[in-house]
Design a protein around this motif. Structure first.
Motif, short mmCIF file in Angstrom:
data_model
loop_
_atom_site.label_atom_id
_atom_site.label_comp_id
_atom_site.label_asym_id
_atom_site.label_seq_id
_atom_site.Cartn_x
_atom_site.Cartn_y
_atom_site.Cartn_z
N ASN A 34 0.81 -1.22 0.00
CA ASN A 34 0.00 0.00 0.00
C ASN A 34 0.84 1.27 0.00
O ASN A 34 0.31 2.37 -0.16
CB ASN A 34 -0.92 0.01 1.22
CG ASN A 34 -0.13 -0.06 2.53
OD1 ASN A 34 0.71 -0.94 2.71
ND2 ASN A 34 -0.40 0.86 3.46
N HIS A 35 2.16 1.14 0.17
CA HIS A 35 3.01 2.32 0.27
C HIS A 35 3.60 2.70 -1.08
O HIS A 35 4.09 1.83 -1.82
CB HIS A 35 4.14 2.08 1.27
CG HIS A 35 3.68 1.93 2.68
ND1 HIS A 35 3.91 0.80 3.43
CD2 HIS A 35 2.99 2.79 3.48
CE1 HIS A 35 3.39 0.95 4.63
NE2 HIS A 35 2.82 2.15 4.69
N GLY A 36 3.56 4.01 -1.38
CA GLY A 36 4.17 4.54 -2.59
C GLY A 36 5.32 5.46 -2.23
O GLY A 36 5.71 5.59 -1.07
N ARG A 37 5.86 6.10 -3.25
CA ARG A 37 7.03 6.95 -3.00
C ARG A 37 6.70 8.11 -2.07
O ARG A 37 7.56 8.58 -1.33
CB ARG A 37 7.60 7.47 -4.32
CG ARG A 37 6.67 8.32 -5.13
CD ARG A 37 7.33 8.79 -6.42
NE ARG A 37 6.41 9.59 -7.21
CZ ARG A 37 6.75 10.24 -8.32
NH1 ARG A 37 7.98 10.16 -8.77
NH2 ARG A 37 5.85 10.95 -8.98
N GLU A 38 5.43 8.59 -2.09
CA GLU A 38 5.07 9.68 -1.18
C GLU A 38 5.19 9.25 0.28
O GLU A 38 5.58 10.05 1.14
CB GLU A 38 3.66 10.20 -1.48
CG GLU A 38 2.52 9.22 -1.21
CD GLU A 38 2.26 8.28 -2.39
OE1 GLU A 38 1.18 7.65 -2.39
OE2 GLU A 38 3.11 8.17 -3.28
N HIS A 39 4.87 7.98 0.56
CA HIS A 39 5.00 7.48 1.93
C HIS A 39 6.48 7.36 2.32
O HIS A 39 6.86 7.67 3.45
CB HIS A 39 4.33 6.10 2.06
CG HIS A 39 2.85 6.12 1.80
ND1 HIS A 39 2.33 5.88 0.56
CD2 HIS A 39 1.79 6.35 2.64
CE1 HIS A 39 1.00 5.95 0.63
NE2 HIS A 39 0.65 6.23 1.87
N LEU A 40 7.32 6.90 1.38
CA LEU A 40 8.74 6.76 1.67
C LEU A 40 9.36 8.12 1.98
O LEU A 40 10.15 8.26 2.93
CB LEU A 40 9.46 6.12 0.48
CG LEU A 40 9.59 4.59 0.49
CD1 LEU A 40 8.23 3.92 0.30
CD2 LEU A 40 10.54 4.11 -0.61
N ILE A 41 9.00 9.12 1.19
CA ILE A 41 9.57 10.46 1.41
C ILE A 41 9.13 11.01 2.76
O ILE A 41 9.96 11.50 3.54
CB ILE A 41 9.13 11.40 0.27
CG1 ILE A 41 9.73 10.93 -1.06
CG2 ILE A 41 9.57 12.84 0.57
CD1 ILE A 41 9.10 11.59 -2.27
N ARG A 42 7.83 10.92 3.05
CA ARG A 42 7.36 11.45 4.33
C ARG A 42 7.96 10.67 5.50
O ARG A 42 8.30 11.24 6.54
CB ARG A 42 5.83 11.42 4.40
CG ARG A 42 5.31 12.14 5.65
CD ARG A 42 3.82 12.23 5.74
NE ARG A 42 3.44 13.03 6.90
CZ ARG A 42 3.16 14.33 6.86
NH1 ARG A 42 3.22 15.00 5.71
NH2 ARG A 42 2.85 14.99 7.96
N ALA A 43 8.11 9.36 5.34
CA ALA A 43 8.68 8.54 6.41
C ALA A 43 10.12 8.97 6.73
O ALA A 43 10.54 8.96 7.89
CB ALA A 43 8.64 7.06 6.04
N VAL A 44 10.88 9.35 5.70
CA VAL A 44 12.24 9.84 5.93
C VAL A 44 12.20 11.13 6.73
O VAL A 44 12.95 11.31 7.71
CB VAL A 44 12.99 10.03 4.60
CG1 VAL A 44 14.29 10.80 4.81
CG2 VAL A 44 13.29 8.67 3.97
N LEU A 45 11.34 12.07 6.34
CA LEU A 45 11.22 13.33 7.08
C LEU A 45 10.80 13.08 8.53
O LEU A 45 11.34 13.68 9.46
CB LEU A 45 10.22 14.26 6.38
CG LEU A 45 10.48 14.61 4.91
CD1 LEU A 45 9.45 15.63 4.42
CD2 LEU A 45 11.88 15.15 4.72
N GLU A 46 9.84 12.18 8.70
CA GLU A 46 9.35 11.88 10.05
C GLU A 46 10.41 11.13 10.87
O GLU A 46 10.58 11.39 12.07
CB GLU A 46 8.06 11.06 9.97
CG GLU A 46 6.88 11.87 9.45
CD GLU A 46 5.63 11.03 9.23
OE1 GLU A 46 4.53 11.62 9.20
OE2 GLU A 46 5.74 9.79 9.10
#
Length: 525
Positions: free
Chosen positions: A390-402
Motif C-alpha cells: 500500500n506504500h508509494g514513493r510519497e510514503h517513503l519520502i514522508r517517512a524519511v522526514l518523520e
C-alpha cells in the motif's frame, strides 16, 4: 565604503563560499561539491586538496559574481566538518586522504587499546573517569573520534604514523594552506578528546592523554579561540583565491559551534536544531553536564571563556533524503522534468504532503552510517519498517522526514533532561528550507519551531558576524544575535499528537529490539 567577509562552510559533501557584509547581510554565495570515498566497509575518506581546491574556486567565483572590489574584503573565516584527521609531513603535505568523521574503521582498535576490561556500558571505567575529569567528555565506542584514528594509524599504518609531523582537522589544514600556521579552534580541539578543558582561560593539550594516543603535544596544532586571528593570507594563497595578500584569516569553528552562532541561540538555555548532511540539537550553557549512554554533553563553543555547548549530534540527517532521491526514486533530472520544478526538493515536499501523518504506519530509522546521539552505536543502520504494497514513493519520502524528526525528538529529550525543558527551537540547515519538514518537526517534538532566515547559510553567516566582531565592526557577541532573525514560525498541530506519540514510541522500540542484530550484521572487521 562597505566592507565584506568571506565565510566558508566546508561540509561533508561540498564547500559553500558566502560573501557577507560586516553587518551580516548576505551578498552572494556559491558552492562546489567534492566526493567522499568508501574504499572498504567502515572507511570514509576525503582528499584534503580537493577541499582546498573547492575553497579557492568558490572564493574566486563568489567575488566574480558579486562584482565587488577584492580590496574591500577584510577577512576570511571557516565553518567546517570536524573530527576528520589529516596527517601531514614536515612540508605540510597530506600523507593520506583525511579520515572523515563518518569513518568507523577504528572501533575495534579502540576496544583493544583504550576501552579494555573492566567495562561499564562498553567503556573501561578507569580510562573513562580520566577522560571525564580532564576533558569533560570522552571518545565514543564507534571509533569516529580523532584519538581513535590516530591510534589506528599507529597500529595499522606505522610508516604513515612515523612520518606525520602534525595531525590536523580539515579546517586546520585549510588554514595552514592559507597562512602557513598550524592552528585549531577550541571547539574543534575539544572533540579530539586530548584537550585539558578544566581551565577555560588556558586550554592546552594534555600530555598524558596524548600518550594514550601515542603522540606528544607538539604533533598537534596550537589551540586558539574561534574569534582569534589565525594569520594572514600568504602571497601564494592570495593569488589562488584572488584576494589581497595580508587579508586577515579568522580562526573560525566547527559546524556545530557555527550552527549555534548562526541560529541566534546564543543566550543560555536556547536550543536549536540543525538539519544539514548531519544534524543535531544544541545550545549554549555555563554549567557542564554529560549523558554518556546517549553520547550527549558539552563541548567548547565559539565563546570558550563564557559558554559550553550542549550537543546531541546525529550522523545522517539530510543525507538520508539525498540518498532516497539519488538511489531509490529517480535521477534528479527525471524528477525535475516530471514535476517542472527547478529545485527537486520542492517536488519531494509536495509528495510528502500527499501522504498521511504517520506515513500509513511506515517508519524510517535514519541511522545510515552508525549513530552518536541519541544512541552511541557504530553498528546500527537505517531501514524502512512495516513497508507494504500500500506504500508509494510519497510514503517513503514522508517517512524519511518523520524518521529524522523522531530521532531529533529523542536527542532533544536527552538535552532537556540534562538541562531544562524549552518550548521553542530554532531550525537551520538545508533541511530547514522545507516548510513541510519544519511543520513535521513541530508536530513530532511538540515544540514551536522558528525557521531562521537563509537557514542553509546560517553557520557561515554566524561565523562572518563573529569575524566582524574580531575585526572591530561589532562590539560584542550579543550584537551577533541581534542581526539574526526568524522568517517563519510553525506551531504544533494538536490533532497529530496521538499518531506521532505512538510512532515515536515504536521508533525507539525498533532500536532496542534489534541492536544485537545490528551488531551481528555490521561488525567492522
Amino acid at each position: 565604503m562597505t566592507k565584506y567577509i568571506i565565510a566558508h562552510d566546508m561540509g561533508t559533501s561540498a564547500n559553500k563560499a558566502v560573501l557577507v557584509d560586516v553587518q551580516g547581510n548576505i551578498i552572494g554565495s556559491t558552492r562546489k561539491d567534492y566526493p567522499i570515498y568508501h574504499p572498504k566497509p567502515g572507511y570514509a575518506e576525503q582528499d584534503p586538496d580537493e577541499i582546498y581546491d573547492a575553497v579557492c574556486a568558490t572564493t574566486t567565483e563568489v567575488i566574480k559574481r558579486s562584482r565587488i572590489d577584492k580590496e574591500d574584503i577584510v577577512g576570511i573565516t571557516f565553518s567546517s566538518q570536524v573530527q576528520s584527521v589529516v596527517p601531514v609531513d614536515k612540508d605540510g603535505r597530506p600523507l593520506t586522504r583525511s579520515m572523515n568523521w563518518l569513518d568507523t574503521r577504528s572501533a575495534d582498535v579502540m576496544r583493544e587499546k583504550v576501552w579494555t576490561l573492566p567495562r561499564v556500558m562498553g567503556y573501561n571505567i578507569f580510562h573513562l573517569i580520566r577522560f571525564l575529569r580532564i576533558t569533560g567528555g570522552g571518545p565514543g565506542l564507534a571509533g569516529k573520534d580523532p584519538i581513535a584514528k590516530i591510534i589506528w594509524l599507529k597500529e595499522k599504518q606505522p610508516e604513515i604514523f612515523k612520518q606525520t609531523h602534525k595531525f590536523l582537522d580539515i579546517k586546520d589544514y585549510i588554514i595552514y594552506r592559507l597562512t602557513g600556521r598550524y592552528v585549531t579552534s577550541v571547539d574543534v580541539a575539544y572533540v579530539w578528546w586530548l584537550l585539558d578543558t578544566r581551565d577555560r582561560n588556558n586550554y592546552r593539550w594534555h600530555p598524558k592523554l596524548c600518550q594514550v594516543a601515542g603522540i606528544t603535544e607538539e604533533r598537534l596544532a596550537e589551540v586558539l579561540p574561534s574569534a582569534a586571528k589565525a594569520g594572514e593570507l600568504t602571497a601564494k594563497a592570495a593569488e589562488q583565491l584572488d584576494l589581497s595578500p595580508g587579508t586577515t584569516v579568522v580562526n573560525g569553528a566547527g559546524d556545530l559551534a557555527s550552527a549555534a552562532l548562526g541560529s541566534g541561540a546564543i543566550d543560555e538555555g536556547l536550543l536549536h536544531v540543525r538539519i544539514g548532511t548531519s544534524g543535531g540539537v544544541a545550545g549554549h550553557f555555563r554549567k557542564r553536564k554529560i549523558d554518556l549512554p546517549h553520547y550527549a554533553g558539552c563541548i567548547g563553543s565559539a565563546f570558550p571563556d563564557k559558554y559550553y555547548l550542549g550537543i546531541g549530534h546525529q550522523e545522517t540527517a539530510g543525507l538520508c533524503l539525498e540518498w532516497l532521491k539519488n538511489k531509490v526514486l529517480y535521477h534528479e533530472e527525471q524528477l525535475q522534468e516530471e514535476a517542472h520544478v527547478s529545485d527537486v526538493y520542492q517536488l519531494l515536499d509536495r509528495l510528502a504532503e500527499e501522504a498521511p501523518v504517520g506515513s500509513a504506519g511506515l517508519i524510517f530509522t535514519p541511522w545510515m552510517y552508525g549513530e552518536r546521539c541519541p544512541i552511541n552505536d557504530d553498528s546500527v543502520r537505517a531501514g524502512f519498517h512495516n513497508l507494504g504494497l500500500n506504500h508509494g514513493r510519497e510514503h517513503l519520502i514522508r517517512a524519511v522526514l518523520e524518521g529524522i524528526a523522531f530521532n531529533t525528538r529523542w536527542a532533544l529529550e536527552t538535552l532537556e533532561n540534562l538541562y531544562q525543558p524549552v518550548d521553542c527551537i530554532r531550525v537551520i540547515g538545508g533541511g530547514a528550507k522545507s516548510d513541510t519538514w519544519c511543520q513535521i518537526l513541530a508536530d513530532v517534538t511538540n515544540h514551536k519551531v522558528l525557521q531562521i532566515e537563509n537557514p542553509q547559510l546560517a553557520g557561515a553567516r554566524g561565523l562572518a558576524l563573529l569575524a566582524s566582531m574580531t575585526l572591530g565592526y561589532l562590539e560584542n557577541e550579543q550584537q551577533i544575535a541581534e542581526h539574526i532573525h526568524p522568517q517563519n514560525e510553525f506551531i504544533p498541530q494538536p490533532q497529530n499528537r496521538e499518531v506521532y506519540d505512538r510512532m515515536f514510541s515504536e521508533f525507539k522500540s525498533l532500536y532496542k529490539q534489534n541492536k544485537s542484530w545490528y551488531k551481528r550484521m555490521n561488525r567492522v572487521v
